[in-house]
Enzyme design. Structure first.
Site, PDB file in Angstrom:
ATOM      1  N   ARG A 151      28.098 -23.179 -27.008  1.00 53.27           N
ATOM      2  CA  ARG A 151      27.183 -24.218 -26.536  1.00 53.27           C
ATOM      3  C   ARG A 151      26.916 -25.255 -27.624  1.00 53.27           C
ATOM      4  O   ARG A 151      26.898 -26.447 -27.373  1.00 53.27           O
ATOM      5  CB  ARG A 151      25.863 -23.585 -26.088  1.00 53.27           C
ATOM      6  CG  ARG A 151      24.776 -24.602 -25.755  1.00 53.27           C
ATOM      7  CD  ARG A 151      23.562 -23.924 -25.139  1.00 53.27           C
ATOM      8  NE  ARG A 151      23.944 -23.256 -23.911  1.00 53.27           N
ATOM      9  CZ  ARG A 151      23.553 -22.029 -23.572  1.00 53.27           C
ATOM     10  NH1 ARG A 151      22.776 -21.332 -24.381  1.00 53.27           N
ATOM     11  NH2 ARG A 151      23.940 -21.485 -22.444  1.00 53.27           N
ATOM     12  N   TYR A 152      26.674 -24.795 -28.834  1.00 55.95           N
ATOM     13  CA  TYR A 152      26.356 -25.684 -29.944  1.00 55.95           C
ATOM     14  C   TYR A 152      27.622 -26.004 -30.737  1.00 55.95           C
ATOM     15  O   TYR A 152      28.556 -25.192 -30.777  1.00 55.95           O
ATOM     16  CB  TYR A 152      25.317 -25.040 -30.856  1.00 55.95           C
ATOM     17  CG  TYR A 152      24.010 -24.717 -30.173  1.00 55.95           C
ATOM     18  CD1 TYR A 152      23.077 -25.713 -29.905  1.00 55.95           C
ATOM     19  CD2 TYR A 152      23.704 -23.419 -29.783  1.00 55.95           C
ATOM     20  CE1 TYR A 152      21.877 -25.424 -29.281  1.00 55.95           C
ATOM     21  CE2 TYR A 152      22.502 -23.116 -29.159  1.00 55.95           C
ATOM     22  CZ  TYR A 152      21.592 -24.125 -28.910  1.00 55.95           C
ATOM     23  OH  TYR A 152      20.406 -23.834 -28.292  1.00 55.95           O
ATOM     24  N   ARG A 200      28.601 -23.226 -33.776  1.00 53.11           N
ATOM     25  CA  ARG A 200      28.347 -21.789 -33.657  1.00 53.11           C
ATOM     26  C   ARG A 200      28.674 -21.282 -32.255  1.00 53.11           C
ATOM     27  O   ARG A 200      28.624 -22.019 -31.286  1.00 53.11           O
ATOM     28  CB  ARG A 200      26.904 -21.450 -34.018  1.00 53.11           C
ATOM     29  CG  ARG A 200      25.850 -22.265 -33.291  1.00 53.11           C
ATOM     30  CD  ARG A 200      24.616 -22.392 -34.186  1.00 53.11           C
ATOM     31  NE  ARG A 200      23.508 -23.100 -33.563  1.00 53.11           N
ATOM     32  CZ  ARG A 200      23.394 -24.428 -33.573  1.00 53.11           C
ATOM     33  NH1 ARG A 200      24.326 -25.184 -34.097  1.00 53.11           N
ATOM     34  NH2 ARG A 200      22.337 -25.006 -33.026  1.00 53.11           N
ATOM     35  N   CYS A 249      22.836  -1.449 -23.616  1.00 45.82           N
ATOM     36  CA  CYS A 249      21.579  -1.502 -24.379  1.00 45.82           C
ATOM     37  C   CYS A 249      20.997  -0.097 -24.482  1.00 45.82           C
ATOM     38  O   CYS A 249      21.254   0.763 -23.632  1.00 45.82           O
ATOM     39  CB  CYS A 249      20.562  -2.410 -23.688  1.00 45.82           C
ATOM     40  SG  CYS A 249      20.979  -4.161 -23.751  1.00 45.82           S
ATOM     41  N   CYS A 269      15.251  -3.749 -20.874  1.00 47.32           N
ATOM     42  CA  CYS A 269      13.972  -4.448 -20.919  1.00 47.32           C
ATOM     43  C   CYS A 269      13.759  -5.181 -19.602  1.00 47.32           C
ATOM     44  O   CYS A 269      14.659  -5.863 -19.108  1.00 47.32           O
ATOM     45  CB  CYS A 269      13.954  -5.448 -22.076  1.00 47.32           C
ATOM     46  SG  CYS A 269      14.248  -4.698 -23.693  1.00 47.32           S
ATOM     47  N   CYS A 294      14.527  -9.063 -19.445  1.00 45.00           N
ATOM     48  CA  CYS A 294      15.819  -9.479 -19.993  1.00 45.00           C
ATOM     49  C   CYS A 294      16.343 -10.749 -19.322  1.00 45.00           C
ATOM     50  O   CYS A 294      16.369 -10.850 -18.093  1.00 45.00           O
ATOM     51  CB  CYS A 294      16.840  -8.359 -19.820  1.00 45.00           C
ATOM     52  SG  CYS A 294      18.466  -8.753 -20.504  1.00 45.00           S
ATOM     53  N   ARG A 310      19.366 -11.617 -19.341  1.00 45.06           N
ATOM     54  CA  ARG A 310      20.681 -11.309 -18.782  1.00 45.06           C
ATOM     55  C   ARG A 310      20.585 -10.170 -17.772  1.00 45.06           C
ATOM     56  O   ARG A 310      21.427  -9.283 -17.744  1.00 45.06           O
ATOM     57  CB  ARG A 310      21.666 -10.954 -19.905  1.00 45.06           C
ATOM     58  CG  ARG A 310      21.935 -12.120 -20.841  1.00 45.06           C
ATOM     59  CD  ARG A 310      23.009 -11.789 -21.867  1.00 45.06           C
ATOM     60  NE  ARG A 310      23.142 -12.918 -22.793  1.00 45.06           N
ATOM     61  CZ  ARG A 310      23.160 -12.798 -24.116  1.00 45.06           C
ATOM     62  NH1 ARG A 310      23.058 -11.616 -24.673  1.00 45.06           N
ATOM     63  NH2 ARG A 310      23.273 -13.866 -24.874  1.00 45.06           N
ATOM     64  N   ASP A 321      12.349 -16.923 -19.932  1.00 47.12           N
ATOM     65  CA  ASP A 321      13.376 -17.641 -19.181  1.00 47.12           C
ATOM     66  C   ASP A 321      13.183 -17.536 -17.667  1.00 47.12           C
ATOM     67  O   ASP A 321      12.427 -16.686 -17.172  1.00 47.12           O
ATOM     68  CB  ASP A 321      14.770 -17.114 -19.552  1.00 47.12           C
ATOM     69  CG  ASP A 321      15.186 -17.513 -20.959  1.00 47.12           C
ATOM     70  OD1 ASP A 321      14.778 -18.600 -21.408  1.00 47.12           O
ATOM     71  OD2 ASP A 321      15.912 -16.737 -21.608  1.00 47.12           O
ATOM     72  N   ASP A 335      14.297 -22.228 -23.957  1.00 50.06           N
ATOM     73  CA  ASP A 335      15.751 -22.280 -23.827  1.00 50.06           C
ATOM     74  C   ASP A 335      16.035 -23.006 -22.520  1.00 50.06           C
ATOM     75  O   ASP A 335      15.815 -22.456 -21.438  1.00 50.06           O
ATOM     76  CB  ASP A 335      16.343 -20.870 -23.825  1.00 50.06           C
ATOM     77  CG  ASP A 335      17.645 -20.795 -24.600  1.00 50.06           C
ATOM     78  OD1 ASP A 335      18.318 -21.836 -24.703  1.00 50.06           O
ATOM     79  OD2 ASP A 335      17.998 -19.713 -25.093  1.00 50.06           O
ATOM     80  N   LYS A 395      18.025 -24.565 -27.059  1.00 45.49           N
ATOM     81  CA  LYS A 395      16.632 -24.319 -27.425  1.00 45.49           C
ATOM     82  C   LYS A 395      15.910 -25.623 -27.761  1.00 45.49           C
ATOM     83  O   LYS A 395      16.364 -26.375 -28.619  1.00 45.49           O
ATOM     84  CB  LYS A 395      16.576 -23.348 -28.604  1.00 45.49           C
ATOM     85  CG  LYS A 395      17.201 -21.997 -28.289  1.00 45.49           C
ATOM     86  CD  LYS A 395      17.306 -21.140 -29.528  1.00 45.49           C
ATOM     87  CE  LYS A 395      18.104 -19.872 -29.240  1.00 45.49           C
ATOM     88  NZ  LYS A 395      19.533 -20.174 -28.902  1.00 45.49           N
TER      89      LYS A 395
END
Length: 413
Positions: free
Chosen positions: A107-108, A111, A120, A124, A127, A129, A288, A325, A332
């Site tokens: 995206r950036y 990076r 995981c 959570c 999450c 995702r 999110d 985000d 971000k």
């Protein structure tokens, strides 16, 4: 807790094998009973978004008040997760659209995110995702990793690689070593980051053997994910101490969660405990827009209020950057209190955390330097190679002296 005295309690693999995955197991551990109607709906919830809690993390729950417990709320399903609201998006950050090959999100400019695990230690409930939770269809194979390495090798602008998942620390020590060694051999990769929640939900994973592997790589940074001071236990502190003790810089990314940590005093206690254990608060995320998370989302105003309670009221080192985000893959966006109140040709008007209003006078002698990004006529002592120049985009392009672009025009889809 009925398992807490087990001889293998501190064995991280035992913890994984004995994860709590049913409503009945939770009832047994917490010595509670949910009514049958609620259990039916909860089971529908976990059919879509599976339940998985490490015995360690569930042991942190206050069984006498579990409904209000911040650990319980992050680990146990709620019926509201099945409510998909108008603003909810399956892939809120547009990661799939920014994925040139499987496992890589680019995206950036400089990076990439390298998706190296789909597993995981715990699922959570907040999450971002959630669409991937429990998905066994994509578990990266060696050929997937190699494809990721080839992509990074062919993109010389990539200097920073974030290993994410899932949780990279759920991989074996040998595989983690292989990933880090392979990335370290790519000349233009200057920085490797790992995002993990194991110090929070499975601190026993931070073994001496794992630390021995990690300590070999001097360009490695690790970001943790503590959301509440209650999560910083003696076991978590021991895990953090092992990581920091071998010289790995540590950061923390928290998510602002309604009725979990949306309190200035709770957030201040969290950042104090983090910095006391050599962890730098890095980001505070607005929750999110993933499907079924509206009950976790706070107003942005609440986040700004929390930031006002930190800046100036505690060490700058303990103040994270509050970000949203951007939905759709915009990246971000910092959302912070306004400290610059006004600005004229010669002065800037600012206010501090107490409300004191002051002025900063601009210099009379500053001569604007026109930059062509070529460095041929510049007297600043940093001569960059041509290959170091990255094509400017966005607002940077509008500000650039070597660009003739004067407007940014959104593209309608």
């Amino acid at each position: 807790m009925y398992l807490e005295n087990h001889k293998s309690w501190k064995d991280w693999k035992w913890q994984l094998k004995n994860r709590i995955t049913t409503i009945e197991e939770v009832e047994k551990v917490l010595d509670c009973n949910f009514n049958e109607d609620k259990k039916k709906v909860l089971k529908k919830t976990i059919e879509k978004f599976p339940l998985s809690i490490t015995p360690y993390y569930l042991s942190l729950v206050d069984a006498s008040d579990y409904d209000n417990d911040p650990v319980f709320k992050q680990a146990f399903p709620q019926v509201k997760e099945l409510e998909v609201c108008r603003a909810d998006i399956e892939d809120p950050l547009g990661e799939e659209d920014d994925s040139p090959i499987k496992g890589i999100t680019h995206r950036y400019p400089d990076r990439v995110l390298f998706h190296v695990s789909n597993v995981c230690a715990m699922y959570c409930r907040h999450c971002t995702r959630k669409r991937k939770v429990g998905d066994k269809e994509y578990n990266p194979m060696k050929e997937d990793y190699e494809a990721g390495f080839k992509y990074i090798e062919s993109h010389h602008e990539v200097r920073d690689v974030l290993l994410s998942g899932g949780d990279p620390f759920l991989l074996s020590n040998d595989l983690i070593d292989y990933l880090l060694e392979r990335l370290s051999k790519i000349p233009h990769v200057e920085l490797i980051r790992i995002g993990t929640r194991t110090p929070v939900v499975l601190p026993y994973r931070i073994t001496e053997e794992l630390v021995d592997v990690l300590s070999k790589y001097k360009n490695l940074w690790i970001n943790t994910h503590f959301n509440h001071p209650k999560e910083i236990t003696e076991e978590a502190i021991e895990a953090l101490d092992k990581l920091a003790g071998c010289g790995i810089p540590l950061g923390n990314q928290s998510v602002l969660l309604a009725n979990v940590n949306d309190c200035p005093r709770i957030m201040k206690k969290l950042v104090h405990k983090l910095t006391a254990n050599r962890v730098r608060p890095y980001y505070l995320y607005q929750c999110d827009l993933s499907e079924g998370l509206e009950h976790f989302r706070t107003s942005i105003g609440r986040g700004i209020e929390i930031m006002e309670s930190l800046r100036g009221h505690t060490s700058g080192l303990a103040v994270p950057t509050y970000v949203i985000d951007a939905p759709g893959g915009g990246g971000k966006i910092p959302v912070m209190p306004n400290y610059l109140m006004s600005w004229s040709t010669n002065k800037a008007i600012l206010r501090n955390y107490e409300g004191v209003i002051t002025t900063y006078e601009e210099p009379n002698e500053y001569a604007q330097i026109a930059c062509d990004l070529e460095c041929r006529t510049c007297h600043l002592q940093l001569k960059l190679d041509k290959k170091d120049n990255i094509k400017s985009i966005g607002i940077e392009k509008l500000l650039s002296d070597n660009s003739e672009i004067i407007t940014l025009t959104p593209i309608e889809e």
